[in-house]
Scaffold this motif. Structure first.
Motif, PDB file in Angstrom:
ATOM      1  N   VAL A 209       0.848  -1.190   0.000  1.00  0.00           N
ATOM      2  CA  VAL A 209       0.000   0.000   0.000  1.00  0.00           C
ATOM      3  C   VAL A 209       0.885   1.242   0.000  1.00  0.00           C
ATOM      4  CG1 VAL A 209      -1.744   1.320   1.246  1.00  0.00           C
ATOM      5  CG2 VAL A 209      -1.857  -1.183   1.215  1.00  0.00           C
ATOM      6  N   LEU A 210       0.643   2.121  -0.968  1.00  0.00           N
ATOM      7  CA  LEU A 210       1.386   3.378  -1.086  1.00  0.00           C
ATOM      8  C   LEU A 210       0.477   4.499  -0.614  1.00  0.00           C
ATOM      9  CD1 LEU A 210       2.690   2.759  -4.733  1.00  0.00           C
ATOM     10  CD2 LEU A 210       3.644   1.895  -2.583  1.00  0.00           C
ATOM     11  N   ALA A 211       0.834   5.159   0.488  1.00  0.00           N
ATOM     12  CA  ALA A 211      -0.106   6.108   1.086  1.00  0.00           C
ATOM     13  C   ALA A 211       0.602   7.328   1.676  1.00  0.00           C
ATOM     14  CB  ALA A 211      -0.908   5.413   2.178  1.00  0.00           C
ATOM     15  N   ASP A 212       0.236   8.516   1.202  1.00  0.00           N
ATOM     16  CA  ASP A 212       0.762   9.729   1.831  1.00  0.00           C
ATOM     17  C   ASP A 212       0.080   9.925   3.188  1.00  0.00           C
ATOM     18  OD1 ASP A 212      -1.532  11.734   1.690  1.00  0.00           O
ATOM     19  OD2 ASP A 212      -1.377  11.224  -0.427  1.00  0.00           O
ATOM     20  N   HIS A 213       0.590  10.862   3.969  1.00  0.00           N
ATOM     21  CA  HIS A 213       0.174  10.974   5.370  1.00  0.00           C
ATOM     22  C   HIS A 213      -1.302  11.330   5.554  1.00  0.00           C
ATOM     23  CE1 HIS A 213       0.643  15.276   4.544  1.00  0.00           C
ATOM     24  NE2 HIS A 213      -0.005  15.522   5.665  1.00  0.00           N
ATOM     25  N   THR A 214      -1.946  11.920   4.527  1.00  0.00           N
ATOM     26  CA  THR A 214      -3.344  12.342   4.667  1.00  0.00           C
ATOM     27  C   THR A 214      -4.321  11.173   4.647  1.00  0.00           C
ATOM     28  OG1 THR A 214      -3.674  12.634   2.273  1.00  0.00           O
ATOM     29  CG2 THR A 214      -2.805  14.517   3.499  1.00  0.00           C
ATOM     30  N   LYS A 215      -3.863   9.985   4.233  1.00  0.00           N
ATOM     31  CA  LYS A 215      -4.769   8.843   4.098  1.00  0.00           C
ATOM     32  C   LYS A 215      -5.052   8.147   5.433  1.00  0.00           C
ATOM     33  CE  LYS A 215      -4.689   9.338  -0.367  1.00  0.00           C
ATOM     34  NZ  LYS A 215      -4.126   8.340  -1.289  1.00  0.00           N
ATOM     35  N   PHE A 216      -4.204   8.378   6.433  1.00  0.00           N
ATOM     36  CA  PHE A 216      -4.284   7.629   7.686  1.00  0.00           C
ATOM     37  C   PHE A 216      -5.344   8.190   8.638  1.00  0.00           C
ATOM     38  CE2 PHE A 216      -0.199   6.704   5.888  1.00  0.00           C
ATOM     39  CZ  PHE A 216       0.001   5.360   6.171  1.00  0.00           C
ATOM     40  N   GLU A 217      -5.868   7.283   9.468  1.00  0.00           N
ATOM     41  CA  GLU A 217      -6.921   7.625  10.432  1.00  0.00           C
ATOM     42  C   GLU A 217      -8.167   8.132   9.719  1.00  0.00           C
ATOM     43  OE1 GLU A 217      -6.153   7.239  14.260  1.00  0.00           O
ATOM     44  OE2 GLU A 217      -5.280   5.869  12.781  1.00  0.00           O
ATOM     45  N   GLN A 218      -8.445   7.556   8.549  1.00  0.00           N
ATOM     46  CA  GLN A 218      -9.601   7.926   7.745  1.00  0.00           C
ATOM     47  C   GLN A 218     -10.381   6.673   7.368  1.00  0.00           C
ATOM     48  OE1 GLN A 218     -10.405  11.104   6.732  1.00  0.00           O
ATOM     49  NE2 GLN A 218      -8.586  12.131   7.508  1.00  0.00           N
ATOM     50  N   ARG A 219     -11.678   6.847   7.146  1.00  0.00           N
ATOM     51  CA  ARG A 219     -12.524   5.778   6.619  1.00  0.00           C
ATOM     52  C   ARG A 219     -13.297   6.323   5.426  1.00  0.00           C
ATOM     53  NH1 ARG A 219     -15.193   2.300  11.618  1.00  0.00           N
ATOM     54  NH2 ARG A 219     -13.283   2.119  12.881  1.00  0.00           N
ATOM     55  N   SER A 220     -13.317   5.573   4.334  1.00  0.00           N
ATOM     56  CA  SER A 220     -14.105   5.975   3.175  1.00  0.00           C
ATOM     57  C   SER A 220     -15.273   5.011   3.004  1.00  0.00           C
ATOM     58  CB  SER A 220     -13.225   6.023   1.925  1.00  0.00           C
ATOM     59  OG  SER A 220     -13.898   6.689   0.887  1.00  0.00           O
ATOM     60  N   LEU A 221     -15.930   5.057   1.856  1.00  0.00           N
ATOM     61  CA  LEU A 221     -17.215   4.386   1.676  1.00  0.00           C
ATOM     62  C   LEU A 221     -17.139   2.866   1.762  1.00  0.00           C
ATOM     63  CD1 LEU A 221     -20.216   4.815   0.948  1.00  0.00           C
ATOM     64  CD2 LEU A 221     -19.549   4.617  -1.456  1.00  0.00           C
ATOM     65  N   VAL A 222     -16.144   2.265   1.087  1.00  0.00           N
ATOM     66  CA  VAL A 222     -16.114   0.793   0.964  1.00  0.00           C
ATOM     67  C   VAL A 222     -14.790   0.230   1.473  1.00  0.00           C
ATOM     68  CG1 VAL A 222     -16.377  -1.170  -0.598  1.00  0.00           C
ATOM     69  CG2 VAL A 222     -17.549   0.983  -1.102  1.00  0.00           C
ATOM     70  N   LYS A 223     -14.851  -0.569   2.525  1.00  0.00           N
ATOM     71  CA  LYS A 223     -13.654  -1.275   2.983  1.00  0.00           C
ATOM     72  C   LYS A 223     -13.467  -2.512   2.118  1.00  0.00           C
ATOM     73  CE  LYS A 223     -13.234  -4.358   6.259  1.00  0.00           C
ATOM     74  NZ  LYS A 223     -13.164  -5.081   7.549  1.00  0.00           N
ATOM     75  N   TRP A 224     -12.202  -2.746   1.694  1.00  0.00           N
ATOM     76  CA  TRP A 224     -12.004  -3.912   0.825  1.00  0.00           C
ATOM     77  C   TRP A 224     -10.878  -4.828   1.269  1.00  0.00           C
ATOM     78  CZ3 TRP A 224      -7.424  -4.422  -1.855  1.00  0.00           C
ATOM     79  CH2 TRP A 224      -6.640  -3.282  -1.991  1.00  0.00           C
ATOM     80  N   ILE A 225     -10.101  -4.426   2.276  1.00  0.00           N
ATOM     81  CA  ILE A 225      -9.066  -5.332   2.783  1.00  0.00           C
ATOM     82  C   ILE A 225      -8.709  -4.939   4.216  1.00  0.00           C
ATOM     83  CG2 ILE A 225      -7.071  -4.000   1.988  1.00  0.00           C
ATOM     84  CD1 ILE A 225      -5.785  -6.700   1.211  1.00  0.00           C
ATOM     85  N   ASN A 226      -8.413  -5.943   5.031  1.00  0.00           N
ATOM     86  CA  ASN A 226      -7.952  -5.706   6.394  1.00  0.00           C
ATOM     87  C   ASN A 226      -6.451  -5.455   6.402  1.00  0.00           C
ATOM     88  OD1 ASN A 226     -10.533  -6.239   7.630  1.00  0.00           O
ATOM     89  ND2 ASN A 226     -10.148  -8.429   7.307  1.00  0.00           N
ATOM     90  N   LEU A 227      -5.973  -4.740   7.397  1.00  0.00           N
ATOM     91  CA  LEU A 227      -4.546  -4.431   7.452  1.00  0.00           C
ATOM     92  C   LEU A 227      -3.684  -5.668   7.663  1.00  0.00           C
ATOM     93  CD1 LEU A 227      -4.182  -1.033   9.368  1.00  0.00           C
ATOM     94  CD2 LEU A 227      -3.947  -1.502   6.939  1.00  0.00           C
ATOM     95  N   ASP A 228      -4.209  -6.683   8.326  1.00  0.00           N
ATOM     96  CA  ASP A 228      -3.392  -7.886   8.546  1.00  0.00           C
ATOM     97  C   ASP A 228      -3.181  -8.691   7.263  1.00  0.00           C
ATOM     98  OD1 ASP A 228      -5.874  -9.054   8.218  1.00  0.00           O
ATOM     99  OD2 ASP A 228      -6.010  -9.832  10.259  1.00  0.00           O
TER     100      ASP A 228
END
Length: 259
Positions: A209-228
């Motif tokens: 997962v490639l993610a800049d700092h603004t993506k963290f601690e956020q939830r959007s409409l559709v969850k599609w994978i767990n972090l584990d």
């Protein structure tokens, strides 16, 4: 002082009203309709972004990820570009010649496509922008997933896309997202986009997962994978140390690169 605060509050309410009505706002249009300077509107947008009401873009703002609104790809590409380039350079180190990799239709992943050298590699993607970028590199074999074209993200999604990729094997899937939450997982603002990513992830040995700092601690409409289920998250040192430590406990590898 009370009158100034009252004017500011009313201005913020008007901005939010326009945002909900149209999905996006422009600095110039707001300054005219609210009879203030462009600089005043920019300060308002900065304040509202800090309140997670909106996301600023070049010349305006769009609804935040939590509202389920997808920012058009050209606007997203310019947001936090320095971070995205740094993340892509780190991701490049995880690509080995001869592999089969998948790259999603995100602007951060597009930066990875731009950096890929002209080497023996197979790339599966649902991104029109990524495929055009890789077409310049003759040694790279590009497989487009097919499907319906989403003009906002210039991506291919839907049942047709899922059927085409069903029998492929992927060594590593490089992707970004709209939001990441430590307990909820990785999510996106568009359902078909999320489902296509989910299907590719099911075929992959590793998920990065490639993610800049603004993506963290956020939830959007559709969850599609767990972090584990994620092998590696790559971000930058713009992410606070406390948050980095929190997410380091959730995935096998958490990499933060310096800008």
């Amino acid at each position: 002082m009370l009158n100034v605060e009252s004017k500011v509050d009313r201005r913020h309410k008007n901005i939010i009203k326009e945002l909900k009505k149209h999905g996006k706002v422009k600095v110039g249009e707001l300054s005219k309709s609210l009879s203030v300077t462009d600089e005043t509107i920019r300060r308002d947008l900065e304040f509202l972004e800090n309140q997670k009401v909106l996301i600023r873009t070049r010349g305006g703002a769009v609804q935040s990820a939590s509202e389920g609104f997808e920012v058009p790809s050209m606007e997203r590409e310019q947001k936090h570009l320095e971070e995205k380039e740094a993340i892509a350079r780190q991701a490049l180190e995880l690509v080995e010649e001869g592999e089969i990799i998948a790259i999603d239709a995100s602007t951060t992943s597009l930066q990875l496509a731009k950096l890929l050298p002209n080497m023996s590699l197979t790339v599966i993607t649902n991104s029109i922008h990524v495929s055009i970028e890789l077409a310049k590199k003759e040694q790279i074999t590009v497989i487009l997933t097919g499907g319906y074209l989403r003009k906002e993200s210039m991506s291919l999604v839907g049942i047709t896309s899922d059927k085409i990729i069903n029998d492929y094997h992927v060594n590593t899937f490089f992707m970004s997202c709209t939001a990441i939450d430590a307990s909820w997982g990785v999510s996106d603002s568009h359902e078909m986009q999320a489902r296509t990513k989910q299907r590719i992830a099911e075929l992959a040995d590793k998920i990065v997962v490639l993610a800049d700092h603004t993506k963290f601690e956020q939830r959007s409409l559709v969850k599609w994978i767990n972090l584990d289920e994620v092998d590696t998250i790559i971000s930058t040192n713009d992410l606070e140390d406390s948050l980095a430590e929190k997410y380091e406990q959730k995935v096998k590898h958490f990499l933060r690169v310096a800008l």
